[in-house]
Motif scaffolding. Structure first.
Motif, PDB file in Angstrom:
ATOM      1  N   LEU A  61      49.881  87.358  26.762  1.00  0.00           N
ATOM      2  CA  LEU A  61      50.784  87.723  27.202  1.00  0.00           C
ATOM      3  C   LEU A  61      52.270  87.397  27.917  1.00  0.00           C
ATOM      4  CD1 LEU A  61      49.944  91.593  25.742  1.00  0.00           C
ATOM      5  CD2 LEU A  61      50.947  89.825  24.349  1.00  0.00           C
ATOM      6  N   SER A  65      52.557  83.635  26.953  1.00  0.00           N
ATOM      7  CA  SER A  65      53.772  84.063  25.472  1.00  0.00           C
ATOM      8  C   SER A  65      55.394  84.045  26.036  1.00  0.00           C
ATOM      9  CB  SER A  65      53.527  85.069  24.347  1.00  0.00           C
ATOM     10  OG  SER A  65      54.060  84.800  23.150  1.00  0.00           O
ATOM     11  N   ASN A  66      55.258  84.972  26.889  1.00  0.00           N
ATOM     12  CA  ASN A  66      57.078  85.932  27.335  1.00  0.00           C
ATOM     13  C   ASN A  66      57.308  84.780  28.008  1.00  0.00           C
ATOM     14  OD1 ASN A  66      58.278  87.016  29.542  1.00  0.00           O
ATOM     15  ND2 ASN A  66      58.624  88.486  27.499  1.00  0.00           N
ATOM     16  N   ASP A 111      49.611  83.532  20.183  1.00  0.00           N
ATOM     17  CA  ASP A 111      50.701  84.878  19.326  1.00  0.00           C
ATOM     18  C   ASP A 111      49.816  85.596  18.823  1.00  0.00           C
ATOM     19  OD1 ASP A 111      52.400  85.192  21.438  1.00  0.00           O
ATOM     20  OD2 ASP A 111      53.790  84.768  19.683  1.00  0.00           O
ATOM     21  N   THR A 158      43.890  89.074  28.205  1.00  0.00           N
ATOM     22  CA  THR A 158      44.941  89.658  26.916  1.00  0.00           C
ATOM     23  C   THR A 158      46.161  89.602  27.947  1.00  0.00           C
ATOM     24  OG1 THR A 158      43.680  90.757  25.311  1.00  0.00           O
ATOM     25  CG2 THR A 158      46.060  91.149  25.417  1.00  0.00           C
TER      26      THR A 158
END
Length: 728
Positions: free
Chosen positions: A611, A614-615, A671, A607
């Motif tokens: 994340l 994605s960021n 996401d 995870t």
């Protein structure tokens, strides 16, 4: 300033970097004076402890006898005075919780008195037991978060040591970590239990063979550590490395490891300076560092110690990783211990060289010149191979983890299929035994070099196999599947326990046969053929990387547990519970807790990576690609306005727009995968991470790496592989 300019500035600074001198000059100080100078070892104990206290402590350390509580104050007093003489102001109980790293809480020696003075205090009670808050460490459901009491218990078999800091030093006492209810909350406690279990069963077997002298059998470990070094400027410009330890984006560089020019090559001067300081720090702490060299991948290296008991080797491995990371920053470098920090090139492992030795110095895995005639060796070796075959799934479980999943099965690491390599000589002996009796062993000969001035080189009786996950290498087994960032405590706990069960099996059979009136050799000859036929499917001397082996392994019925999610449920299988509870290594509660912790850690790791990816995509890569796209569109429009029609430019723009759009869509898909509901079930969440989140990350990376090769270099915000791996 554009991202490209920032990177160029960083590269300019790196170009000015020079090798940093170490803390010691070996021209002035003998290396033998450095070794163990910060360790409260046998030599220091002998000098500082009363003879009675020293002898009592040695009985606990060497023979495993229960610690005499009456000596604790004397040991603590001597330890305190020695530590203060070396600049220590604090002491800490150093333990290994289920986080996979180490933990410590520092307490001062200084205690104020009512008259305004201070005393330097460190009592036997302070030495033997500590009480850190246990509520924030992973327990896997062993206790509620509001239940805070946990105990650290002194481990006398691992000597105390001193760690320097810029303003003094700290006395470090290696300890176990248990809950108020007595459950193990750490990695050391089960390891020590497994060592006791193996020693008990090995001694039973030795008694059958007439050995009445040995009082204890130790498992010994020498764990080779692979790692990467990159310049700290690059590290700080990579949020993925900062947050996850691996690069989540990065196009393949023009040059990787294809030329094989890094392996064993001349060590870069700046890197060598780093290695020398790491070795200095480790030698002071009694870590027996032996080997350093360049590894296969660019910017990859290896550091290897000699053999120690499993417990001490595990403590030293944890120390090694801490020191390697700490020293790197002093040299403007960053040490990466992730199993796969860079895609497309070799990852990093921690080859676990394992053997068994008695307290009288006998290596039980030493075959001698004629292994076919060495009945004790053959039984011990057969016991190990039987254990690996019977409990292959548990061995694979012991090295599972999100990081190691990226490495196992790639071309630099063994596959997830556990098999055993014995080499030509031993394979031949076991084949003879399977048919009835071994009458000969392949002899070692000599290698003809063809140069008259050189002597003939002795050839070993068998080759080595670097593709095998579990290989016999002369007088030990090398378990090659351990990940670079992992503690070796878990793998060795499992290995000790499964071998203890196998030794128990052999000894019980032989004892029964002898009791029934059989000669020992006859009993062995009756027992071994059937056992060899049983474990024969796990023996494989060929290329473990090949597709043919995967198909053959499936035909043989060997498990192929490709991911952590496949492995973890084995922790609470009936087989695992029966095994570990029988030998007192884990309770059933502790096994359930380990399963939950492994699943939680897997979910959290994947995870965090998702994340972070994605960021990066939203805030760095998409904006860079859109800026470049806008400039390309402007150039195409300007050309068209000037009356120039250029289909190539328009095609470039179309492909760029198409890729940027697909990248954005892939980011949204990632996401959504991360946000999926799993109903609070940890195993279901872990499966979703494996089946949905990781594939979404892979797809996003493919498009991100494609953009890296399309977008002009001055726009791209991340240091690329071609810089990180080769500029230092």
């Amino acid at each position: 300033m554009t991202p490209g300019n920032v990177r160029q500035t960083a590269i300019s600074e790196i170009g000015k970097a020079k090798a940093v001198g170490g803390a010691v000059n070996y021209l002035e100080k003998d290396v033998r004076q450095v070794y163990c100078e910060h360790v409260f070892n046998d030599s220091v104990q002998r000098q500082r402890l009363p003879k009675r206290v020293f002898e009592a402590l040695q009985k606990t350390i060497k023979a495993g006898l229960e610690l005499d509580p009456g000596i604790a104050d004397s040991v603590a007093l001597a330890m305190r005075d020695w530590a203060i003489e070396h600049g220590a102001t604090h002491f800490t109980h150093w333990f290994q919780p289920m986080t996979g790293s180490t933990a410590e809480k520092h307490d001062s020696f200084i205690t104020p008195t009512p008259d305004g003075e201070v005393l330097a205090q460190f009592s036997g009670k302070d030495l033997v037991r500590g009480e850190p808050d246990a509520s924030s460490f992973p327990s896997g459901g062993l206790r509620a978060t509001f239940e805070a009491r946990g105990y650290t218990a002194w481990d006398p078999s691992s000597p105390a040591f001193i760690l320097d800091n810029p303003n003094g030093a700290t006395l470090v006492v290696p300890t176990m970590f248990i809950s108020w209810t007595g459950d193990a909350l750490d990695k050391k406690t089960p390891l020590l239990r497994s060592m006791e279990a193996l020693s008990k069963q090995a001694l039973r077997l030795l008694r059958v063979f007439g050995n009445a002298e040995a009082r204890r059998v130790f498992t010994t470990v020498g764990a080779e550590q692979e790692y990467f070094l990159i310049d700290r400027h690059f590290y700080l410009m990579r949020p993925d490395l900062l947050n996850t330890g691996r690069t989540l984006f990065g196009a393949k560089p023009p040059k990787g490891q294809e030329l094989e020019d890094q392996y064993f090559g001349a060590i870069n001067e700046r890197v060598l300076a780093y290695m020398a300081e790491v070795e200095y720090e480790l030698l002071r702490l009694g870590v027996p560092i032996k080997t350093r060299h360049n590894e296969v991948a660019p910017a990859q290296y290896e550091l290897a110690p000699t053999f120690e008991t499993s417990n001490l080797a595990t403590d030293h491995q944890m120390l090694m990783m801490e020191i390697m990371r700490k020293v790197a920053s002093r040299h403007g470098l960053t040490c990466l211990l992730h199993e796969k920090p860079f895609a497309g090139i070799n990852g990093s492992g921690k080859h676990n060289n394992w053997s068994m030795s008695t307290d009288t110095g006998e290596n039980l895995l030493e075959p001698g010149d004629t292994p076919h005639a060495n009945a004790q060796f053959l039984v011990v070796c057969a016991a190990v191979v039987r254990a690996v075959h019977k409990y292959a799934g548990l061995l694979r479980l012991s090295v599972c983890g999100a990081g190691n999943d990226h490495r196992l099965g790639a071309n630099e690491a063994p596959p997830a299929i556990i098999s055993v390599f014995l080499g030509q000589q031993l394979t031949d002996v076991f084949e003879q035994l399977e048919k009835g009796a071994a009458k000969s062993s392949r002899k070692a000969d000599h290698i003809e070099i063809g140069v008259s001035m050189l002597p003939k080189l002795p050839r070993d009786a068998g080759d080595r196999n670097r593709t095998s996950p579990f290989a016999f290498t002369g007088n030990k087994f090398e378990f090659r599947a351990v990940g670079a960032s992992q503690s070796v405590a878990g793998p060795n706990t499992v290995l000790n326990t499964i071998v203890a069960e196998s030794l128990d099996f052999f000894t019980t059979k032989l004892e029964a046969s002898i009791k029934a009136g059989k000669d020992l050799n006859a009993a062995i000859q009756d027992l071994l053929p059937g056992v060899i036929r049983e474990f024969k499917p796990v023996l494989f001397d060929g290329d473990n990387y090949s597709a043919e082996w995967h198909a053959e392994a499936e035909r043989r019925g060997l498990p192929n547990l490709r991911s952590t999610v496949d492995c973890v449920p084995l922790a609470t299988s009936k087989e695992a519970i029966a095994l570990f509870t029988k030998y007192g290594v884990y309770t059933e509660r502790e096994l359930h807790s380990r399963q939950e912790i492994l699943l939680e850690n897997y979910v959290k790791t994947v995870t965090i990576e998702a994340l972070t990816a994605s960021n990066l995509a939203h805030t760095m890569l998409l904006p860079a690609a859109l800026r470049y796209q806008a400039d390309v569109a402007g150039a195409v429009s300007a050309a068209k306005a000037a009356g120039v029609e250029d289909g190539v430019q328009k095609k470039l723009l179309d492909e760029l727009v198409k890729t940027v759009s697909a990248f954005h869509k892939a980011t949204t898909a990632l996401d959504e995968a991360v946000a999926a509901d799993h109903g609070g079930d940890t195993l279901a969440h872990a499966r979703c991470c494996h089946d949905k989140v990781l594939p979404a990350m892979i797809e996003l990376r493919k498009l991100g790496d494609k953009l890296e090769l399309m977008v002009a270099d001055e726009y791209w915000p991340l240091p690329p592989y071609r810089e990180m791996l080769f500029i230092r």
